[in-house]
Design a protein around this motif. Structure first.
Motif, PDB file in Angstrom:
ATOM      1  N   ASP A 291       0.862  -1.184   0.000  1.00  0.00           N
ATOM      2  CA  ASP A 291       0.000   0.000   0.000  1.00  0.00           C
ATOM      3  C   ASP A 291       0.895   1.228   0.000  1.00  0.00           C
ATOM      4  OD1 ASP A 291      -1.789   2.023   0.357  1.00  0.00           O
ATOM      5  OD2 ASP A 291      -2.825   1.131   2.065  1.00  0.00           O
ATOM      6  N   GLU A 292       0.948   1.901  -1.147  1.00  0.00           N
ATOM      7  CA  GLU A 292       1.841   3.052  -1.273  1.00  0.00           C
ATOM      8  C   GLU A 292       1.363   4.258  -0.475  1.00  0.00           C
ATOM      9  OE1 GLU A 292       2.386   3.871  -5.376  1.00  0.00           O
ATOM     10  OE2 GLU A 292       3.423   1.990  -5.796  1.00  0.00           O
ATOM     11  N   THR A 293       0.133   4.208   0.026  1.00  0.00           N
ATOM     12  CA  THR A 293      -0.381   5.359   0.767  1.00  0.00           C
ATOM     13  C   THR A 293      -0.011   5.320   2.249  1.00  0.00           C
ATOM     14  OG1 THR A 293      -2.519   4.316   1.270  1.00  0.00           O
ATOM     15  CG2 THR A 293      -2.327   5.491  -0.820  1.00  0.00           C
ATOM     16  N   ARG A 294       0.655   4.253   2.694  1.00  0.00           N
ATOM     17  CA  ARG A 294       1.064   4.227   4.099  1.00  0.00           C
ATOM     18  C   ARG A 294       2.096   5.313   4.361  1.00  0.00           C
ATOM     19  NH1 ARG A 294       1.293  -1.774   3.421  1.00  0.00           N
ATOM     20  NH2 ARG A 294      -0.676  -2.583   4.249  1.00  0.00           N
ATOM     21  N   PRO A 295       2.100   5.900   5.558  1.00  0.00           N
ATOM     22  CA  PRO A 295       3.028   7.001   5.833  1.00  0.00           C
ATOM     23  C   PRO A 295       4.479   6.534   5.834  1.00  0.00           C
ATOM     24  CG  PRO A 295       1.884   6.314   7.836  1.00  0.00           C
ATOM     25  CD  PRO A 295       1.217   5.595   6.698  1.00  0.00           C
ATOM     26  N   SER A 296       5.382   7.479   5.628  1.00  0.00           N
ATOM     27  CA  SER A 296       6.795   7.134   5.476  1.00  0.00           C
ATOM     28  C   SER A 296       7.406   6.585   6.759  1.00  0.00           C
ATOM     29  CB  SER A 296       7.580   8.370   5.019  1.00  0.00           C
ATOM     30  OG  SER A 296       7.440   9.430   5.948  1.00  0.00           O
ATOM     31  N   TRP A 297       6.870   6.947   7.929  1.00  0.00           N
ATOM     32  CA  TRP A 297       7.497   6.511   9.168  1.00  0.00           C
ATOM     33  C   TRP A 297       7.484   4.985   9.306  1.00  0.00           C
ATOM     34  CZ3 TRP A 297       5.186   3.439  12.815  1.00  0.00           C
ATOM     35  CH2 TRP A 297       3.801   3.384  12.832  1.00  0.00           C
ATOM     36  N   VAL A 298       6.503   4.335   8.681  1.00  0.00           N
ATOM     37  CA  VAL A 298       6.383   2.888   8.828  1.00  0.00           C
ATOM     38  C   VAL A 298       7.108   2.147   7.700  1.00  0.00           C
ATOM     39  CG1 VAL A 298       4.276   2.426   7.490  1.00  0.00           C
ATOM     40  CG2 VAL A 298       4.689   1.176   9.633  1.00  0.00           C
ATOM     41  N   GLY A 299       7.830   2.892   6.867  1.00  0.00           N
ATOM     42  CA  GLY A 299       8.547   2.293   5.761  1.00  0.00           C
ATOM     43  C   GLY A 299       9.646   1.328   6.187  1.00  0.00           C
ATOM     44  N   PHE A 300      10.086   1.423   7.440  1.00  0.00           N
ATOM     45  CA  PHE A 300      11.137   0.530   7.935  1.00  0.00           C
ATOM     46  C   PHE A 300      10.639  -0.903   8.109  1.00  0.00           C
ATOM     47  CE2 PHE A 300       8.754   1.294  11.743  1.00  0.00           C
ATOM     48  CZ  PHE A 300       8.961   0.176  12.549  1.00  0.00           C
ATOM     49  N   TYR A 301       9.307  -1.078   8.222  1.00  0.00           N
ATOM     50  CA  TYR A 301       8.796  -2.385   8.634  1.00  0.00           C
ATOM     51  C   TYR A 301       8.466  -3.254   7.427  1.00  0.00           C
ATOM     52  CZ  TYR A 301       6.443  -5.986  11.306  1.00  0.00           C
ATOM     53  OH  TYR A 301       6.109  -7.191  11.874  1.00  0.00           O
ATOM     54  N   GLY A 302       8.822  -4.504   7.539  1.00  0.00           N
ATOM     55  CA  GLY A 302       8.561  -5.509   6.526  1.00  0.00           C
ATOM     56  C   GLY A 302       9.138  -6.826   7.025  1.00  0.00           C
ATOM     57  N   PHE A 303       9.298  -7.787   6.150  1.00  0.00           N
ATOM     58  CA  PHE A 303       9.789  -9.095   6.586  1.00  0.00           C
ATOM     59  C   PHE A 303      11.209  -9.012   7.153  1.00  0.00           C
ATOM     60  CE2 PHE A 303       6.296 -10.743   3.938  1.00  0.00           C
ATOM     61  CZ  PHE A 303       5.771 -11.673   4.825  1.00  0.00           C
ATOM     62  N   ALA A 304      12.053  -8.141   6.603  1.00  0.00           N
ATOM     63  CA  ALA A 304      13.421  -8.026   7.119  1.00  0.00           C
ATOM     64  C   ALA A 304      13.420  -7.479   8.542  1.00  0.00           C
ATOM     65  CB  ALA A 304      14.260  -7.135   6.206  1.00  0.00           C
ATOM     66  N   GLU A 305      12.607  -6.454   8.788  1.00  0.00           N
ATOM     67  CA  GLU A 305      12.569  -5.882  10.139  1.00  0.00           C
ATOM     68  C   GLU A 305      11.900  -6.842  11.113  1.00  0.00           C
ATOM     69  OE1 GLU A 305      13.430  -3.242  13.132  1.00  0.00           O
ATOM     70  OE2 GLU A 305      14.118  -3.218  11.047  1.00  0.00           O
ATOM     71  N   LEU A 306      10.875  -7.554  10.664  1.00  0.00           N
ATOM     72  CA  LEU A 306      10.268  -8.568  11.530  1.00  0.00           C
ATOM     73  C   LEU A 306      11.304  -9.626  11.904  1.00  0.00           C
ATOM     74  CD1 LEU A 306       7.997 -10.060  12.960  1.00  0.00           C
ATOM     75  CD2 LEU A 306       7.257 -10.965  10.745  1.00  0.00           C
ATOM     76  N   THR A 307      12.154  -9.999  10.967  1.00  0.00           N
ATOM     77  CA  THR A 307      13.208 -10.968  11.257  1.00  0.00           C
ATOM     78  C   THR A 307      14.192 -10.406  12.270  1.00  0.00           C
ATOM     79  OG1 THR A 307      12.994 -11.835   9.011  1.00  0.00           O
ATOM     80  CG2 THR A 307      14.955 -12.459  10.216  1.00  0.00           C
ATOM     81  N   ALA A 308      14.505  -9.109  12.152  1.00  0.00           N
ATOM     82  CA  ALA A 308      15.400  -8.473  13.127  1.00  0.00           C
ATOM     83  C   ALA A 308      14.782  -8.478  14.518  1.00  0.00           C
ATOM     84  CB  ALA A 308      15.721  -7.052  12.691  1.00  0.00           C
ATOM     85  N   MET A 309      13.470  -8.202  14.603  1.00  0.00           N
ATOM     86  CA  MET A 309      12.795  -8.210  15.894  1.00  0.00           C
ATOM     87  C   MET A 309      12.686  -9.641  16.430  1.00  0.00           C
ATOM     88  SD  MET A 309       9.901  -5.308  15.025  1.00  0.00           S
ATOM     89  CE  MET A 309       9.204  -5.190  16.675  1.00  0.00           C
TER      90      MET A 309
END
Length: 417
Positions: A291-309
């Protein structure tokens, strides 16, 4: 029938949805004494090309919203272009001039002005710039000050807003700026300031009726509570994030909330709850759509960041080997512009390795942090994490020469603030 690609691109860049554009145009019309009758269907007709040259007042409103001409928005006048009413043209020029004066030097003119969607878009673009700066170098005082100035500007414009809808959007922008300031303070471990910013941001999120920024605040509350060793508060903040409207509606945000809760459970040592929350986070993210309309602050989150967490949570419940594997996957997947997050993942990898007494790889991984953050001060949160690494290193291997060598070599870089 050929669609209007220029208008579609302008809408996409502004972050507006079709219904929001209709509201913005109606807000402008109402502010100038004209009844706003633009609907979703009107906007669709513009986008599909069914309406190639809108009514003069609608063109005037569109030009004010996007800050460019109707032709630049992809509209084409008929062969014999209608004459624009002189008073309409004058009114548009006056609106744009007053907007520019308010943005550049509001103290010079005390006459009432109308703040609309174009002002909201401009303020939101400032948020995007601060988010990119944070991703690169982490939280710092200049970032915090800039975010506070953005929040103040947004709140100053509330009383000049053309409608309640614009006021709510301005409250949302202000809440996001304050959340950015709070995050900069959290990353710098300025915990008292962070608490004050988050309290205010949560209030403004309520005024804005914006569940996305509400989730953002609870996500930051969870991280702040962890830094303060208020571990049950961190869990409860994670649950509050899960309970927001956006988390119930969009699995992407639900995933972030579950992942944050998993880290909190792990810090408390609740293994079962940790694994359960990680499973929920992974399942939800698998259901999420782009969803390209999500705000930029949440751009860090995805499968890679979930893996880091996941690596953080697994290491805290004693699964260091699984945590190390997750850290490697995270480092291979976190985008390069997110230098701060990559550096944190490298530090976490070092911790998982030292917990398995893999001293040489651990020291090499920890050393990568300084290369990733080269040219920038080390944020307080990262310095604290490196401190945890060094403490564990000398505790587990007090007589190892590599431990002393690492400390001697990197002490000055580690402490730069």
């Amino acid at each position: 029938m050929e669609g209007n690609a220029s208008l579609s691109n302008a809408i996409g860049e502004s972050g507006l949805k079709q219904a929001e554009l209709a509201e913005a145009v109606n807000d402008f019309l109402c502010a100038n004494g004209v009844e706003g009758t633009v609907s979703d269907r009107t906007v669709r007709n513009w986008l599909t090309g069914k309406t190639r040259w809108p009514h003069p007042r609608q063109r005037e409103a569109l030009e004010a919203v996007f800050g460019c001409t109707a032709e630049e928005l992809g509209f084409s006048p008929p062969t014999e272009r209608p004459t624009i009413e002189p008073e309409t043209s004058v009114r548009r020029r006056n609106f744009l001039a007053s907007t520019a004066v308010v943005a550049a030097a509001p103290i010079l003119d005390s006459r009432p002005t109308s703040v609309g969607t174009s002002d909201v878009i401009r303020l939101r673009s400032g948020l995007d710039a601060l988010t990119a700066l944070d991703a690169s170098r982490g939280g710092h005082e200049d970032l915090e000050r800039s975010a506070l100035a953005g929040a103040e500007e947004a709140l100053d414009k509330v009383r000049q807003a053309a409608s309640q809808r614009i006021r709510q959007r301005l409250y949302s922008v202000a809440a996001n700026y304050l959340s950015t300031a709070a995050w900069a303070a959290i990353d710098g471990r300025q915990l008292g300031r962070a608490q004050h910013r988050l309290d205010r941001a949560l209030y403004l999120a309520g005024m804005a009726k914006d569940p996305v920024v509400e989730l953002r605040v609870w996500n930051s509350y969870a991280m702040l509570a962890h830094q303060r060793d208020s571990l049950t508060d961190a869990v409860d903040a994670g649950y509050a994030a899960q309970a927001t409207t956006i988390a119930r509606r969009d699995p992407f945000y639900a995933s972030l909330a579950h992942a944050r809760t998993a880290v909190a459970h792990a810090t408390l040592g609740d293994r079962q709850a940790t694994i359960r929350s990680l499973g929920y986070a992974e399942e939800a993210l698998g259901k999420a759509t782009d969803d390209e309309t999500r705000p930029s602050w949440v751009g860090f989150y995805g499968f890679a960041e979930l893996t880091a967490m996941t690596a953080i949570a697994r290491d805290r419940i004693g699964d260091s080997a699984e945590a190390e594997a997750a850290s490697h996957r995270a480092l291979s997947g976190i985008p390069k512009p997110f230098k701060r997050n990559r550096a944190l993942a490298a530090a976490r990898l070092a911790l998982t390795q030292v917990h398995q007494r893999e001293l040489d790889p651990a020291c090499r991984s920890a050393s990568e942090v300084f290369g990733l953050m080269s040219g920038h001060p080390i944020p307080g949160r990262m310095r604290s994490l490196l401190g945890d690494f060094y403490r564990d290193l000398i505790t587990l291997a007090p007589d190892a020469s590599i431990a002393r060598e690492w400390g001697d070599r990197y002490r000055s870089e580690w402490s730069r603030a």
